[in-house]
Scaffold this motif. Structure first.
Motif, PDB file in Angstrom:
ATOM      1  N   PRO A   1      -2.000 -54.968 -10.950  1.00  0.00           N
ATOM      2  CA  PRO A   1      -1.969 -55.176 -12.402  1.00  0.00           C
ATOM      3  C   PRO A   1      -3.392 -55.384 -12.908  1.00  0.00           C
ATOM      4  O   PRO A   1      -4.195 -55.994 -12.207  1.00  0.00           O
ATOM      5  CB  PRO A   1      -1.143 -56.462 -12.543  1.00  0.00           C
ATOM      6  CG  PRO A   1      -0.428 -56.611 -11.223  1.00  0.00           C
ATOM      7  CD  PRO A   1      -1.308 -56.004 -10.190  1.00  0.00           C
TER       8      PRO A   1
ATOM      9  N   ASP B   1      -0.896 -53.977 -15.754  1.00  0.00           N
ATOM     10  CA  ASP B   1       0.480 -54.226 -16.131  1.00  0.00           C
ATOM     11  C   ASP B   1       1.298 -54.356 -14.849  1.00  0.00           C
ATOM     12  O   ASP B   1       1.332 -53.430 -14.044  1.00  0.00           O
ATOM     13  CB  ASP B   1       0.975 -53.062 -16.984  1.00  0.00           C
ATOM     14  CG  ASP B   1       2.354 -53.314 -17.564  1.00  0.00           C
ATOM     15  OD1 ASP B   1       3.103 -54.129 -16.991  1.00  0.00           O
ATOM     16  OD2 ASP B   1       2.706 -52.666 -18.564  1.00  0.00           O
TER      17      ASP B   1
ATOM     18  N   LEU C   1       4.290 -54.036 -14.444  1.00  0.00           N
ATOM     19  CA  LEU C   1       5.414 -53.099 -14.460  1.00  0.00           C
ATOM     20  C   LEU C   1       4.972 -51.643 -14.389  1.00  0.00           C
ATOM     21  O   LEU C   1       5.801 -50.739 -14.542  1.00  0.00           O
ATOM     22  CB  LEU C   1       6.270 -53.318 -15.716  1.00  0.00           C
ATOM     23  CG  LEU C   1       6.891 -54.710 -15.859  1.00  0.00           C
ATOM     24  CD1 LEU C   1       7.739 -54.780 -17.125  1.00  0.00           C
ATOM     25  CD2 LEU C   1       7.726 -55.071 -14.645  1.00  0.00           C
ATOM     26  N   THR C   2       3.682 -51.396 -14.164  1.00  0.00           N
ATOM     27  CA  THR C   2       3.222 -50.024 -13.969  1.00  0.00           C
ATOM     28  C   THR C   2       3.727 -49.515 -12.631  1.00  0.00           C
ATOM     29  O   THR C   2       3.405 -50.081 -11.585  1.00  0.00           O
ATOM     30  CB  THR C   2       1.692 -49.943 -14.016  1.00  0.00           C
ATOM     31  OG1 THR C   2       1.254 -50.337 -15.320  1.00  0.00           O
ATOM     32  CG2 THR C   2       1.207 -48.538 -13.724  1.00  0.00           C
ATOM     33  N   ASP C   3       4.525 -48.444 -12.652  1.00  0.00           N
ATOM     34  CA  ASP C   3       5.122 -47.912 -11.421  1.00  0.00           C
ATOM     35  C   ASP C   3       4.395 -46.625 -11.056  1.00  0.00           C
ATOM     36  O   ASP C   3       4.558 -45.592 -11.691  1.00  0.00           O
ATOM     37  CB  ASP C   3       6.615 -47.644 -11.637  1.00  0.00           C
ATOM     38  CG  ASP C   3       7.384 -47.664 -10.329  1.00  0.00           C
ATOM     39  OD1 ASP C   3       6.759 -47.440  -9.276  1.00  0.00           O
ATOM     40  OD2 ASP C   3       8.599 -47.908 -10.354  1.00  0.00           O
TER      41      ASP C   3
ATOM     42  N   TYR D   1       6.625 -51.727  -7.713  1.00  0.00           N
ATOM     43  CA  TYR D   1       5.862 -51.198  -8.835  1.00  0.00           C
ATOM     44  C   TYR D   1       4.474 -50.759  -8.374  1.00  0.00           C
ATOM     45  O   TYR D   1       4.067 -49.631  -8.601  1.00  0.00           O
ATOM     46  CB  TYR D   1       5.755 -52.251  -9.941  1.00  0.00           C
ATOM     47  CG  TYR D   1       7.036 -52.439 -10.703  1.00  0.00           C
ATOM     48  CD1 TYR D   1       7.409 -51.530 -11.693  1.00  0.00           C
ATOM     49  CD2 TYR D   1       7.888 -53.515 -10.444  1.00  0.00           C
ATOM     50  CE1 TYR D   1       8.588 -51.687 -12.401  1.00  0.00           C
ATOM     51  CE2 TYR D   1       9.067 -53.685 -11.149  1.00  0.00           C
ATOM     52  CZ  TYR D   1       9.417 -52.765 -12.129  1.00  0.00           C
ATOM     53  OH  TYR D   1      10.590 -52.917 -12.812  1.00  0.00           O
ATOM     54  N   HIS D   2       3.741 -51.658  -7.721  1.00  0.00           N
ATOM     55  CA  HIS D   2       2.391 -51.322  -7.280  1.00  0.00           C
ATOM     56  C   HIS D   2       2.403 -50.968  -5.797  1.00  0.00           C
ATOM     57  O   HIS D   2       3.233 -51.449  -5.023  1.00  0.00           O
ATOM     58  CB  HIS D   2       1.437 -52.469  -7.579  1.00  0.00           C
ATOM     59  CG  HIS D   2       1.083 -52.541  -9.039  1.00  0.00           C
ATOM     60  ND1 HIS D   2       0.143 -51.720  -9.609  1.00  0.00           N
ATOM     61  CD2 HIS D   2       1.582 -53.307 -10.039  1.00  0.00           C
ATOM     62  CE1 HIS D   2       0.058 -51.985 -10.905  1.00  0.00           C
ATOM     63  NE2 HIS D   2       0.920 -52.937 -11.198  1.00  0.00           N
TER      64      HIS D   2
ATOM     65  N   TYR E   1      10.063 -43.514 -11.390  1.00  0.00           N
ATOM     66  CA  TYR E   1      10.633 -44.652 -12.120  1.00  0.00           C
ATOM     67  C   TYR E   1       9.714 -45.121 -13.246  1.00  0.00           C
ATOM     68  O   TYR E   1       9.939 -46.182 -13.827  1.00  0.00           O
ATOM     69  CB  TYR E   1      10.892 -45.820 -11.166  1.00  0.00           C
ATOM     70  CG  TYR E   1      11.841 -45.476 -10.038  1.00  0.00           C
ATOM     71  CD1 TYR E   1      13.215 -45.429 -10.251  1.00  0.00           C
ATOM     72  CD2 TYR E   1      11.358 -45.197  -8.766  1.00  0.00           C
ATOM     73  CE1 TYR E   1      14.090 -45.115  -9.222  1.00  0.00           C
ATOM     74  CE2 TYR E   1      12.227 -44.871  -7.724  1.00  0.00           C
ATOM     75  CZ  TYR E   1      13.579 -44.829  -7.964  1.00  0.00           C
ATOM     76  OH  TYR E   1      14.437 -44.514  -6.944  1.00  0.00           O
TER      77      TYR E   1
ATOM     78  N   THR F   1       7.880 -46.030 -16.569  1.00  0.00           N
ATOM     79  CA  THR F   1       8.355 -46.330 -17.919  1.00  0.00           C
ATOM     80  C   THR F   1       7.207 -46.180 -18.905  1.00  0.00           C
ATOM     81  O   THR F   1       6.176 -46.862 -18.756  1.00  0.00           O
ATOM     82  CB  THR F   1       8.905 -47.767 -18.008  1.00  0.00           C
ATOM     83  OG1 THR F   1       9.960 -47.923 -17.064  1.00  0.00           O
ATOM     84  CG2 THR F   1       9.432 -48.065 -19.402  1.00  0.00           C
TER      85      THR F   1
ATOM     86  N   ASN G   1       4.185 -48.758 -19.915  1.00  0.00           N
ATOM     87  CA  ASN G   1       3.785 -49.600 -18.790  1.00  0.00           C
ATOM     88  C   ASN G   1       2.919 -48.761 -17.858  1.00  0.00           C
ATOM     89  O   ASN G   1       3.378 -48.281 -16.822  1.00  0.00           O
ATOM     90  CB  ASN G   1       5.005 -50.140 -18.033  1.00  0.00           C
ATOM     91  CG  ASN G   1       5.883 -51.037 -18.888  1.00  0.00           C
ATOM     92  OD1 ASN G   1       7.025 -50.726 -19.187  1.00  0.00           O
ATOM     93  ND2 ASN G   1       5.322 -52.159 -19.299  1.00  0.00           N
TER      94      ASN G   1
ATOM     95  N   TYR H   1      -3.352 -50.210 -15.042  1.00  0.00           N
ATOM     96  CA  TYR H   1      -3.467 -50.670 -13.656  1.00  0.00           C
ATOM     97  C   TYR H   1      -4.935 -50.805 -13.281  1.00  0.00           C
ATOM     98  O   TYR H   1      -5.834 -50.246 -13.914  1.00  0.00           O
ATOM     99  CB  TYR H   1      -2.782 -49.686 -12.699  1.00  0.00           C
ATOM    100  CG  TYR H   1      -3.481 -48.356 -12.537  1.00  0.00           C
ATOM    101  CD1 TYR H   1      -4.421 -48.148 -11.525  1.00  0.00           C
ATOM    102  CD2 TYR H   1      -3.221 -47.292 -13.420  1.00  0.00           C
ATOM    103  CE1 TYR H   1      -5.077 -46.923 -11.391  1.00  0.00           C
ATOM    104  CE2 TYR H   1      -3.860 -46.074 -13.284  1.00  0.00           C
ATOM    105  CZ  TYR H   1      -4.793 -45.901 -12.262  1.00  0.00           C
ATOM    106  OH  TYR H   1      -5.453 -44.708 -12.132  1.00  0.00           O
TER     107      TYR H   1
END
Length: 463
Positions: free
Chosen positions: A396, A398, A400-402, A425-426, A448, A450, A453, A456
């Protein structure tokens, strides 16, 4: 003539004869004392009640003359709602116990008209409605397995569930575990009289007894099961770890945890820690926390953890094995790499536009703008570094960065390793050993991903 008139009766030593003739024998043994003496409280039943609960209690007296206005008192936190004088020697009281009433024994005192109050010392006990059984190290900077038992058989937990356990996880919407600052509780399983939970204790959590409250029931109709001293958090100082030096972690009991501290050097640094064990059933894990030592500030978790930092705070590191294995040793190692850093420069969507990295390198404030976006970077492995592996970790930004990571050879087409497993996610990707030459690292959105998001950070180094 009556022949009995001149008959002289003599008392016989036979008991039957003496009784029949009305004769008096020797004095018998002294019997027990009678029920005289000053008035007193002789019994309290039931002799206990739960925090936040209610009860109907009978208070019995000896030699009392209780009447209207006679009231029993149960001490702080217990309210007498009504009293019925059942007889001069019996009171029936409806009581309510506050959620914050002091736990333990207390006196019961009866006061009323005509005399001094009567006290029965230690006649009544206020109880927590739950008991807590723990496995693990109940101390600052730890993770603990707990079983929360319901002692109040008249009030089972509400075990309403949601989810099917296959495509969606099973949850318990009508059960909540409340804790004090520094301690979090995750509900894992539920039955009418027992809950399975995991307690997460920050490194800066206050030492000493701390509460755990079970809230059961639908919203607006919750029942509280408080335990004001559910667990006793022990104080402990972290053990200092030195970068480049190996440490051994002895796991003596199931779910034991260890707390360590790492202080990076000055300047931009990549800090990594890894743990392993030859115990086949073990699952050793590390939790890298920020300077605060709070799990809410978790930076990385797994058998290998890492962070890029430009400051020199004392990072906290927690070791824990969720398998329950014990009686083994794990090998722990911390590594530190001085690094250079910089951001991405668009356009960088292909090999021709790849940003050149001088390793070790920290990619700062990068972003995936869409599910189709790709960020390309290139680096060179010198002859002296041949045989080393490239380690790429996204951070991060974020949380939630996938993203996924892939490594290509110098043609920008042939894959060396990847895509990464996309297990979270990471990503944490370690390549196979590399020959001298040029390579490309590609960071792209996963399936996945989004939109919104996409921020990074990342680092790349050889090891």
């Amino acid at each position: 003539m009556t022949i009995f008139s001149s008959f002289v009766f003599r008392c016989s030593s036979l008991a039957l004869s003496a009784l029949a003739l009305g004769c008096t024998g020797a004095d018998g043994a002294r019997g027990p004392a009678g029920l005289g003496g000053p008035p007193s409280v002789s019994a309290v039943l039931p002799a206990s009640a739960f925090l936040g609960g209610s009860a109907t209690v009978t208070v019995s007296g000896n030699g009392t003359q209780w009447g209207d206005g006679t009231t029993p008192e149960f001490g702080p936190g217990v309210t007498v709602k009504s009293v019925v004088v059942a007889s001069p020697t019996a009171l029936v009281a409806d009581i309510e116990v506050a959620f914050d009433a002091p736990v333990g024994l207390r006196d019961v005192t009866v006061s009323g008209e005509g005399g001094e109050p009567l006290a029965y010392r230690g006649a009544f006990r206020v109880l927590a409605p739950t008991s807590i059984v723990t496995e693990g190290t109940v101390a600052q900077g730890s993770i603990v397995v707990a079983k929360v038992n319901n002692l109040d058989v008249l009030r089972p937990y509400d075990t309403t569930t949601e989810g099917d356990g296959l495509f969606t996880p099973i949850t318990y919407p009508n059960l909540t575990l409340g804790t004090e600052s520094g301690v979090a509780a995750q509900l894992e399983s539920a039955g009418a009289y027992s809950l399975g939970a995991v307690l997460i204790i920050d490194a800066d959590a206050p030492a000493g007894p701390t509460s755990l409250d079970v809230l059961s029931g639908p919203a607006g109709a919750r029942t509280s099961f408080p335990n004001p001293a559910a667990i006793d958090v022990a104080a402990r100082a972290p053990e200092a770890l030195t970068a480049g030096a190996a440490a051994s972690v002895a796991v003596d009991a199931p779910y034991d945890s260890k707390l360590f501290a790492v202080t990076p050097g000055a300047g931009l640094r990549i800090v990594e820690a890894s743990v392993s064990s030859s115990e086949l059933n073990a699952n050793p894990q590390l939790y890298l926390l920020g300077e605060s030592g709070r799990f809410a500030d978790l930076l990385s978790a797994g058998a290998s953890v890492g962070i890029a930092t430009g400051a020199s705070p004392e990072l906290k590191l927690v070791y824990w094995d969720n398998s329950g294995s014990s009686g083994y040793a794990a090998a722990l190692r911390v590594s530190e790499y001085p690094a250079t850093g910089g951001g991405e420069a668009e356009p960088n969507g292909g090999a021709a536009n790849a940003k050149a990295l001088t390793l070790p390198f920290v990619i700062q404030k990068a972003s995936l703008a869409s599910a189709a976006d790709e960020d390309w970077f290139t680096f060179t492995v010198a002859a002296a570094d041949a045989g080393k592996s490239a380690h790429v970790r996204t951070l991060p930004g974020d949380p939630l960065t996938d993203a996924v990571v892939e490594l290509f050879e110098s043609d920008g087409v042939t894959t060396v390793d990847g895509p990464s497993d996309d297990s979270g996610y990471h990503e944490d990707a370690l390549s196979s050993p590399l020959a001298a030459g040029t390579y490309y690292v590609v960071i792209r959105a996963s399936s996945y991903f989004t939109p919104g998001n996409g921020d990074y950070d990342a680092y790349v180094h050889l090891e």
